[in-house]
Design an enzyme around this catalytic site. Structure first.
Site, PDB file in Angstrom:
ATOM      1  N   HIS A 312       0.859  -1.177   0.000  1.00 57.05           N
ATOM      2  CA  HIS A 312       0.000   0.000   0.000  1.00 57.05           C
ATOM      3  C   HIS A 312       0.896   1.227   0.000  1.00 57.05           C
ATOM      4  O   HIS A 312       1.935   1.243   0.644  1.00 57.05           O
ATOM      5  CB  HIS A 312      -0.900   0.019   1.239  1.00 57.05           C
ATOM      6  CG  HIS A 312      -1.839  -1.147   1.311  1.00 57.05           C
ATOM      7  ND1 HIS A 312      -2.065  -1.843   2.476  1.00 57.05           N
ATOM      8  CD2 HIS A 312      -2.589  -1.753   0.363  1.00 57.05           C
ATOM      9  CE1 HIS A 312      -2.940  -2.815   2.247  1.00 57.05           C
ATOM     10  NE2 HIS A 312      -3.255  -2.783   0.968  1.00 57.05           N
ATOM     11  N   TRP A 535       4.368  -0.627   4.822  1.00 57.08           N
ATOM     12  CA  TRP A 535       4.889  -1.838   5.471  1.00 57.08           C
ATOM     13  C   TRP A 535       3.906  -3.000   5.345  1.00 57.08           C
ATOM     14  O   TRP A 535       3.786  -3.830   6.247  1.00 57.08           O
ATOM     15  CB  TRP A 535       5.222  -1.570   6.943  1.00 57.08           C
ATOM     16  CG  TRP A 535       6.174  -0.448   7.127  1.00 57.08           C
ATOM     17  CD1 TRP A 535       7.509  -0.440   6.866  1.00 57.08           C
ATOM     18  CD2 TRP A 535       5.865   0.865   7.608  1.00 57.08           C
ATOM     19  NE1 TRP A 535       8.050   0.786   7.153  1.00 57.08           N
ATOM     20  CE2 TRP A 535       7.071   1.606   7.610  1.00 57.08           C
ATOM     21  CE3 TRP A 535       4.693   1.476   8.057  1.00 57.08           C
ATOM     22  CZ2 TRP A 535       7.131   2.929   8.022  1.00 57.08           C
ATOM     23  CZ3 TRP A 535       4.746   2.797   8.456  1.00 57.08           C
ATOM     24  CH2 TRP A 535       5.968   3.512   8.436  1.00 57.08           C
ATOM     25  N   HIS A 536       3.228  -3.072   4.216  1.00 59.92           N
ATOM     26  CA  HIS A 536       2.224  -4.108   3.994  1.00 59.92           C
ATOM     27  C   HIS A 536       2.612  -4.989   2.812  1.00 59.92           C
ATOM     28  O   HIS A 536       1.790  -5.305   1.951  1.00 59.92           O
ATOM     29  CB  HIS A 536       0.850  -3.468   3.752  1.00 59.92           C
ATOM     30  CG  HIS A 536       0.358  -2.658   4.903  1.00 59.92           C
ATOM     31  ND1 HIS A 536      -0.640  -1.714   4.788  1.00 59.92           N
ATOM     32  CD2 HIS A 536       0.718  -2.645   6.220  1.00 59.92           C
ATOM     33  CE1 HIS A 536      -0.867  -1.155   5.958  1.00 59.92           C
ATOM     34  NE2 HIS A 536      -0.049  -1.701   6.846  1.00 59.92           N
ATOM     35  N   SER A 537       3.858  -5.407   2.769  1.00 59.05           N
ATOM     36  CA  SER A 537       4.365  -6.192   1.644  1.00 59.05           C
ATOM     37  C   SER A 537       3.737  -7.585   1.623  1.00 59.05           C
ATOM     38  O   SER A 537       3.610  -8.243   2.654  1.00 59.05           O
ATOM     39  CB  SER A 537       5.888  -6.317   1.744  1.00 59.05           C
ATOM     40  OG  SER A 537       6.503  -5.045   1.732  1.00 59.05           O
TER      41      SER A 537
END
Length: 608
Positions: A312, A535-537
């Site tokens: 995101h 930080w939504h890998s």
């Protein structure tokens, strides 16, 4: 719980000790304590460490000296004006669950139906969402759980700016309000933002403490820290163990030579969107071109490994706040009297700003007809193809932060006073990247990471419009005292949009700022220069058909080999409109059931 090698023979080995691994291993160990389980984690322990259990300290993990995050540097891209974006991931027991912002959001149920994977539809997963949580915010909500290990609460103290934000949002922005927008359906509505914080103790509610550390009495559940998994060991195409190296700091007495641990039943790769594809590629599983350039003999041709990277896209911009406004800044600046008083109360009753993350309200925003028109033609195709017929999917999360920005509290860039942050991140970007290994000029392994950020022209549009909408909401909040201009777009001199300090808010019904074409260019440039990861890998070992660049099947088995599964956010085939901790926990619960069934374990895990 063992920290250094005592045995090299196990039933199940987890390559990685992040949130999902903790859930799976913890559930299996609780189901059958005789099962010999090993978790290998490259990072350090988090057990009862204040930086991990005191919620307000999450910002410290972004300090330059922090060892709890890994910085993955992306390839420079013209879409970001030549920047090399950096994406962090957890580097400690519990992974992201031990260092994240603790914001509680859940993807709409329809996201999982869109995955189109047998056994992973919302009807299969909602019972697991309920199973994993104790929802302390409101009672008797049908899609929430009340007996699970993960505690969800409102935190230790509510910030007044949240009420201001909701008031402006429901009047000026003309959206409704609801007590719960994490019911898997509600969208485009202002609501409180619950937190992964225990409402009684005020501690972070993380997977490490609630699934693993609480089973320290079980000698068969072993957690070894400072262990970097190099590759999977195969006999033929059957996974039988892992090769790893030891960090002498985390495990005194160990050496840097490779060690091997064997698994009689199963190896589970659970090293996240960056670590999991790298382990597979080092093990000979991946695309021929990637393996050849690294001198690795191919075991299985699986070109989907490392592809399908998604995230995101987000930004946080700073505002000045009135002198009497309660924010997190004095606590984060380390003002001794504030810290001592807050910690004392936290230890006494679990309350105070120690049990806060500075984020109390949100909206998962969808544009109305007027906003959609203002966003321009570039976004129209994406809207019609994806959003228009999916009313539960929002375009952006937008929210106020009781702090200046992500990193500024750790620096001297902002003089001591009160600040607010305006945060917004897009939920379903179109662009896709990749994560692979490569050899650097020195012959050592490096990461070949392409973020894909803003490659599709439609992805920047919600960011640009989100900035404008957030600014109008903030300008109308009583706490507003202007923009911190160094953290905003640089508008042309004389523009009505120029950022500056103010004596107070504008009238609630006052006119919006009128942006010129030059102003719009400044906003676009600002985001290309400053847009960051959320930080939504996810997605790099996707659970899809092999012919569609899939890496694992519906039971998480890696194609082409046996006794090897992947369980973490890397298996997500498509994006999810949420902060991804909730999905990582969910994948863990589902994976535990799958593995228990595969091993013929008869316990209550398999009844869901």
């Amino acid at each position: 719980m063992a920290q250094c090698p005592l045995s090299s023979e196990f039933d199940i080995i987890f390559a990685g000790g992040g949130a999902t691994a903790c859930v799976v291993a913890g559930r299996l160990a609780a189901c059958d304590s005789s099962l010999k389980i090993l978790i290998l984690e490259a990072g350090e322990h988090t057990l009862n460490e204040p930086a991990h259990v005191q919620p307000y300290q999450y910002i410290t993990h972004h300090a330059p000296t922090s060892t709890t995050l890994t910085s993955n540097v992306g390839n420079p891209t013209p879409r970001l004006n030549g920047r090399a974006p950096i994406v962090h991931c957890g580097h400690c027991v519990g992974g992201g669950s031990s260092v994240n912002f603790m914001v509680y959001t859940r993807a709409p149920a329809s996201d999982f139906d869109d995955w189109e994977v047998d056994g992973w539809g919302s009807e299969n997963l909602i019972p697991l969402m309920k199973k994993l949580e104790t929802y302390e915010v409101q009672p008797d909500r049908p899609t929430h759980g009340y007996n699970g290990p993960i505690k969800v609460s409102s935190g230790g103290r509510k910030l007044g700016i949240s009420e201001e934000f909701v008031h402006v949002g429901t009047t000026y922005h003309k959206r409704s309000y609801a007590d719960d927008t994490d019911d898997l359906e509600t969208c485009n509505t202002y609501s409180p933002w619950a937190k992964y914080i225990d409402g009684t103790t005020g501690r972070r509610s993380d997977a490490a403490h609630l699934y693993i550390y609480n089973q320290a009495h079980n000698p068969n559940l072993q957690l070894w820290v400072g262990k970097r998994v190099k590759r999977i060991i195969f006999e033929g195409k059957r996974a039988v163990g892992v090769e790893f190296t030891s960090d002498t700091v985390s495990c005194p007495g160990a050496d840097q030579l490779s060690n091997i641990a064997r698994a009689s039943k199963l190896v589970v790769v659970s090293a996240g969107a960056f670590g999991s594809p790298a382990i597979l590629e080092r093990s000979g599983i991946g695309a021929d071109a990637v393996l050849k350039r690294c001198g690795i003999k191919q075991l299985v041709n699986l070109p989907g490994v490392g592809e399908n990277y998604r995230d995101h896209n987000g930004a946080i911009v700073p505002y000045f706040a009135g002198d009497g406004v309660v924010t997190m800044d004095s606590l984060w600046r380390g003002e001794e009297s504030v810290v001592q008083e807050s910690v004392a109360r936290w230890k006494s009753d679990g309350k105070s700003l120690i049990a806060q993350n500075g984020i109390d309200v949100k909206i998962k925003w969808r544009p109305d007809d007027d906003e959609l028109k203002a966003m321009g033609s570039t976004f129209q195709t994406r809207w019609k193809e994806f959003f228009q017929d999916r009313p539960r999917q929002g375009c952006c999360h937008i929210r106020p932060h009781g702090r200046v920005s992500r990193y500024a509290p750790l620096s001297s860039d902002f003089p001591p006073r009160n600040y607010l942050g305006a945060g917004y991140f897009t939920l379903y970007p179109t662009s896709v990247g990749s994560v692979h290994i490569k050899l650097g000029d020195n012959g050592k392994e490096e990461l070949d990471f392409t973020t894909g950020y803003l490659d599709d022209p439609s992805d920047i549009v919600p960011l640009n419009f989100g900035y404008k909408k957030m600014r109008e909401i903030f300008r109308r909040m009583p706490s507003y005292r202007g923009e911190v201009h160094t953290g905003h777009p640089r508008f042309p001199k004389g523009s009505a949009a120029v950022c500056r300090e103010a004596s107070g808010p504008v009238d609630l019904n006052g006119p919006d700022i009128i942006y010129t074409a030059e102003d719009d260019e400044a906003i676009d440039r600002f985001h290309r220069d400053n847009m960051q990861t959320s930080w939504h890998s996810l997605g790099t070992c996707a659970m899809k058909p092999e012919a569609d660049q899939g890496v694992v099947d519906a039971r998480l088995n890696v194609y082409g080999v046996t006794n090897l599964k992947v369980a973490d956010m890397s298996i997500a085939p498509k994006n999810v409109g949420t902060n991804t901790y909730s999905t990582a926990l969910l994948i863990g619960e589902k994976a535990a059931i799958i593995i228990a069934e595969d091993l013929g374990m008869h316990c209550r895990l398999c009844t869901w």
